[in-house]
Write a protein that holds these residues in place. Structure first.
Motif, PDB file in Angstrom:
ATOM      1  N   TRP A 135       0.815  -1.211   0.000  1.00 54.54           N
ATOM      2  CA  TRP A 135       0.000   0.000   0.000  1.00 54.54           C
ATOM      3  C   TRP A 135       0.852   1.266   0.000  1.00 54.54           C
ATOM      4  N   ILE A 136       1.896   1.301   0.813  1.00 54.51           N
ATOM      5  CA  ILE A 136       2.661   2.534   0.996  1.00 54.51           C
ATOM      6  C   ILE A 136       3.950   2.522   0.181  1.00 54.51           C
ATOM      7  N   ALA A 137       4.846   1.577   0.494  1.00 58.65           N
ATOM      8  CA  ALA A 137       6.135   1.534  -0.210  1.00 58.65           C
ATOM      9  C   ALA A 137       5.944   1.286  -1.703  1.00 58.65           C
ATOM     10  N   GLY A 138       5.045   0.381  -2.049  1.00 58.33           N
ATOM     11  CA  GLY A 138       4.796   0.089  -3.457  1.00 58.33           C
ATOM     12  C   GLY A 138       4.227   1.274  -4.207  1.00 58.33           C
ATOM     13  N   SER A 139       3.291   1.967  -3.588  1.00 56.74           N
ATOM     14  CA  SER A 139       2.658   3.121  -4.241  1.00 56.74           C
ATOM     15  C   SER A 139       3.668   4.231  -4.525  1.00 56.74           C
ATOM     16  N   PHE A 140       4.462   4.580  -3.508  1.00 56.86           N
ATOM     17  CA  PHE A 140       5.456   5.636  -3.710  1.00 56.86           C
ATOM     18  C   PHE A 140       6.525   5.202  -4.707  1.00 56.86           C
ATOM     19  N   SER A 141       6.924   3.945  -4.666  1.00 59.56           N
ATOM     20  CA  SER A 141       7.973   3.462  -5.570  1.00 59.56           C
ATOM     21  C   SER A 141       7.541   3.530  -7.027  1.00 59.56           C
ATOM     22  N   LEU A 142       6.264   3.329  -7.274  1.00 60.56           N
ATOM     23  CA  LEU A 142       5.760   3.388  -8.652  1.00 60.56           C
ATOM     24  C   LEU A 142       5.916   4.783  -9.276  1.00 60.56           C
ATOM     25  N   LEU A 143       6.032   5.809  -8.419  1.00 59.20           N
ATOM     26  CA  LEU A 143       6.256   7.161  -8.948  1.00 59.20           C
ATOM     27  C   LEU A 143       7.543   7.231  -9.766  1.00 59.20           C
ATOM     28  N   ASN A 144       8.510   6.392  -9.404  1.00 56.36           N
ATOM     29  CA  ASN A 144       9.794   6.412 -10.110  1.00 56.36           C
ATOM     30  C   ASN A 144       9.672   5.950 -11.556  1.00 56.36           C
ATOM     31  N   LEU A 145       8.597   5.245 -11.875  1.00 52.75           N
ATOM     32  CA  LEU A 145       8.407   4.763 -13.241  1.00 52.75           C
ATOM     33  C   LEU A 145       7.821   5.837 -14.150  1.00 52.75           C
ATOM     34  N   ILE A 146       7.370   6.948 -13.547  1.00 52.92           N
ATOM     35  CA  ILE A 146       6.893   8.083 -14.348  1.00 52.92           C
ATOM     36  C   ILE A 146       8.098   8.987 -14.590  1.00 52.92           C
ATOM     37  N   LEU A 147       8.716   8.850 -15.725  1.00 57.45           N
ATOM     38  CA  LEU A 147      10.013   9.485 -15.967  1.00 57.45           C
ATOM     39  C   LEU A 147       9.906  10.949 -16.399  1.00 57.45           C
ATOM     40  N   ILE A 148       8.688  11.440 -16.596  1.00 58.46           N
ATOM     41  CA  ILE A 148       8.509  12.836 -16.990  1.00 58.46           C
ATOM     42  C   ILE A 148       8.099  13.636 -15.754  1.00 58.46           C
ATOM     43  N   PRO A 149       8.947  14.561 -15.265  1.00 57.55           N
ATOM     44  CA  PRO A 149       8.649  15.302 -14.028  1.00 57.55           C
ATOM     45  C   PRO A 149       7.298  16.030 -14.055  1.00 57.55           C
ATOM     46  N   GLN A 150       6.923  16.555 -15.240  1.00 59.84           N
ATOM     47  CA  GLN A 150       5.651  17.268 -15.331  1.00 59.84           C
ATOM     48  C   GLN A 150       4.464  16.357 -15.035  1.00 59.84           C
ATOM     49  N   LEU A 151       4.585  15.086 -15.417  1.00 63.59           N
ATOM     50  CA  LEU A 151       3.504  14.141 -15.155  1.00 63.59           C
ATOM     51  C   LEU A 151       3.418  13.800 -13.661  1.00 63.59           C
ATOM     52  N   VAL A 152       4.584  13.651 -13.036  1.00 61.29           N
ATOM     53  CA  VAL A 152       4.594  13.398 -11.593  1.00 61.29           C
ATOM     54  C   VAL A 152       3.955  14.572 -10.859  1.00 61.29           C
ATOM     55  N   LEU A 153       4.339  15.790 -11.265  1.00 59.79           N
ATOM     56  CA  LEU A 153       3.763  16.984 -10.657  1.00 59.79           C
ATOM     57  C   LEU A 153       2.259  17.035 -10.886  1.00 59.79           C
ATOM     58  N   ALA A 154       1.827  16.693 -12.117  1.00 61.98           N
ATOM     59  CA  ALA A 154       0.407  16.722 -12.454  1.00 61.98           C
ATOM     60  C   ALA A 154      -0.392  15.760 -11.576  1.00 61.98           C
ATOM     61  N   VAL A 155       0.168  14.588 -11.308  1.00 62.47           N
ATOM     62  CA  VAL A 155      -0.518  13.612 -10.449  1.00 62.47           C
ATOM     63  C   VAL A 155      -0.849  14.238  -9.100  1.00 62.47           C
ATOM     64  N   PHE A 156       0.132  14.894  -8.497  1.00 57.80           N
ATOM     65  CA  PHE A 156      -0.094  15.509  -7.184  1.00 57.80           C
ATOM     66  C   PHE A 156      -1.029  16.717  -7.279  1.00 57.80           C
ATOM     67  N   VAL A 157      -0.863  17.520  -8.317  1.00 54.21           N
ATOM     68  CA  VAL A 157      -1.745  18.685  -8.487  1.00 54.21           C
ATOM     69  C   VAL A 157      -3.195  18.236  -8.654  1.00 54.21           C
ATOM     70  N   PHE A 158      -3.416  17.200  -9.455  1.00 60.45           N
ATOM     71  CA  PHE A 158      -4.774  16.683  -9.646  1.00 60.45           C
ATOM     72  C   PHE A 158      -5.360  16.155  -8.337  1.00 60.45           C
ATOM     73  N   ILE A 159      -4.515  15.458  -7.556  1.00 58.80           N
ATOM     74  CA  ILE A 159      -4.988  14.948  -6.259  1.00 58.80           C
ATOM     75  C   ILE A 159      -5.385  16.101  -5.351  1.00 58.80           C
ATOM     76  N   TRP A 160      -4.527  17.123  -5.270  1.00 55.97           N
ATOM     77  CA  TRP A 160      -4.810  18.264  -4.392  1.00 55.97           C
ATOM     78  C   TRP A 160      -6.061  19.014  -4.839  1.00 55.97           C
ATOM     79  N   ILE A 161      -6.197  19.228  -6.142  1.00 61.13           N
ATOM     80  CA  ILE A 161      -7.364  19.948  -6.656  1.00 61.13           C
ATOM     81  C   ILE A 161      -8.634  19.148  -6.411  1.00 61.13           C
TER      82      ILE A 161
END
Length: 259
Positions: A135-161
Motif C-alpha cells: 500500500w505505501i512503499a509500493g505506491s510511492f515506488s511506482l512514482l519512479n516509473l513516471i520518468l517525466i517530471p511534469q507528469l509526476v507533478l500533475a498527479v499531485f496537483v490533480f490529487i490536491w485539486i
C-alpha cells in the motif's frame, strides 16, 4: 443566551485558526513536494524516500497499538525505503533488476522471523507487514516509473485539486452521501465538483505543455480522480477500523502522513 453566544464565538475562532493552520501546513508541504519534483532528481529521491519512511513508521506504529506486538516495524520501514531507492536507481538505468534482490531478502526475513517470536497471531503480523509494503512503499515506488517530471507533478496537483474542490463544494452543497458507512462527510456533490475541477486542471496543463496530448492529460486526470477518491475512502476505512480520527499529528491541521 450570553454564554451560548460566547461559546459559539470561541468555536468559530477555533475553527478559523484550524483552517489557517491547515492551509499553512498544506502550503508548506506542497512547496516541498513541488520543489523536489522540479529542482533535481536527487531532491526527489531524498524527499520521497523520507516521506515513504515516515508514512511506513506511522502505519506500523498504528498497527502495533492493535496488538501486533511482534510486528517487525523497523525492518518494514527500512524495507520500504530500500524499495523506493532501488526503484529510483532502476528507473534511471543506474542498475539492473538485481538491485531488488536485497528487498526480497528483507521480505524473507519478515516471513521467517515469525517462526521464532512465538507470536499469538503470526498470520496477522505477516498480513500487516506486507500491507504496508504494497500500500505505501509500493505506491510511492511506482512514482519512479513516471520518468517525466511534469507528469509526476500533475498527479499531485490533480490529487490536491480533487481533494480541495470536493471538500469546499461538498461542505457548501453536499446533500447526497457518497459512502455513508465509511465517510459520512463525503458527498456526491463534492465528488462531482472534484472531477470537474480536475478536468479543468488537465486543460490548463495541456495549454502549457503541448508535448502531451489533451486526450492523455484528460485520461490522467480521470484516472487520478477515480483512484484518488478510492484511495481516500480506503484510508477512511483504515482509520474507522482502528477507531482513530487522524493517522498521526506530524502535519498540524491535517493529521498524519497517511492523511
Amino acid at each position: 443566551m450570553i454564554i451560548y453566544y460566547k461559546r459559539n464565538k470561541v468555536m468559530e475562532k477555533i475553527k478559523i485558526n484550524n483552517l489557517t493552520l491547515r492551509f499553512a501546513t498544506g502550503l508548506l508541504f506542497v512547496a516541498i513536494i513541488v520543489a523536489s519534483i522540479l529542482v533535481h532528481p536527487l531532491a526527489f529521491l531524498i524527499v520521497f524516500c523520507l516521506i515513504t519512511g515516515l508514512t511506513l513508521w506511522e502505519f506500523y506504529s498504528l498497527m502495533m497499538t492493535r496488538g501486533n506486538s511482534y510486528l517487525e516495524g523497523t525492518i518494514g520501514v527500512i524495507c520500504g525505503m530500500y524499495l523506493f531507492i532501488a526503484s529510483f536507481i532502476y528507473s534511471h538505468w543506474m542498475a539492473g533488476p538485481a538491485i531488488f534482490l536485497p528487498y526480497l531478502l528483507f521480505l524473507m526475513f519478515i516471513m521467517i522471523s515469525q517462526l521464532y517470536y512465538r507470536a499469538p497471531d503470526p498470520v496477522s503480523n505477516w498480513a500487516v507487514s506486507f500491507l504496508g509494503q504494497v500500500w505505501i512503499a509500493g505506491s510511492f515506488s511506482l512514482l519512479n516509473l513516471i520518468l517525466i517530471p511534469q507528469l509526476v507533478l500533475a498527479v499531485f496537483v490533480f490529487i490536491w485539486i480533487n481533494d480541495t474542490a470536493a471538500y469546499v463544494f461538498g461542505t457548501a452543497l453536499g446533500k447526497h452521501k457518497l459512502f455513508l458507512r465509511i465517510s459520512p462527510k463525503k458527498s456526491w456533490e463534492g465528488c462531482i465538483s472534484g472531477l470537474i475541477f480536475v478536468v479543468i486542471a488537465a486543460c490548463v496543463f495541456f495549454f502549457f505543455i503541448r508535448e502531451i496530448s489533451l486526450l492523455n492529460w484528460l485520461g490522467l486526470a480521470v484516472t487520478v480522480f477515480i483512484f484518488g477518491t478510492w484511495g481516500d475512502l480506503v484510508e477512511s476505512l483504515f482509520k474507522r477500523t482502528l477507531d482513530v480520527k487522524d493517522s498521526g499529528n506530524i502535519l498540524p491541521g491535517h493529521g498524519g502522513m497517511l492523511d
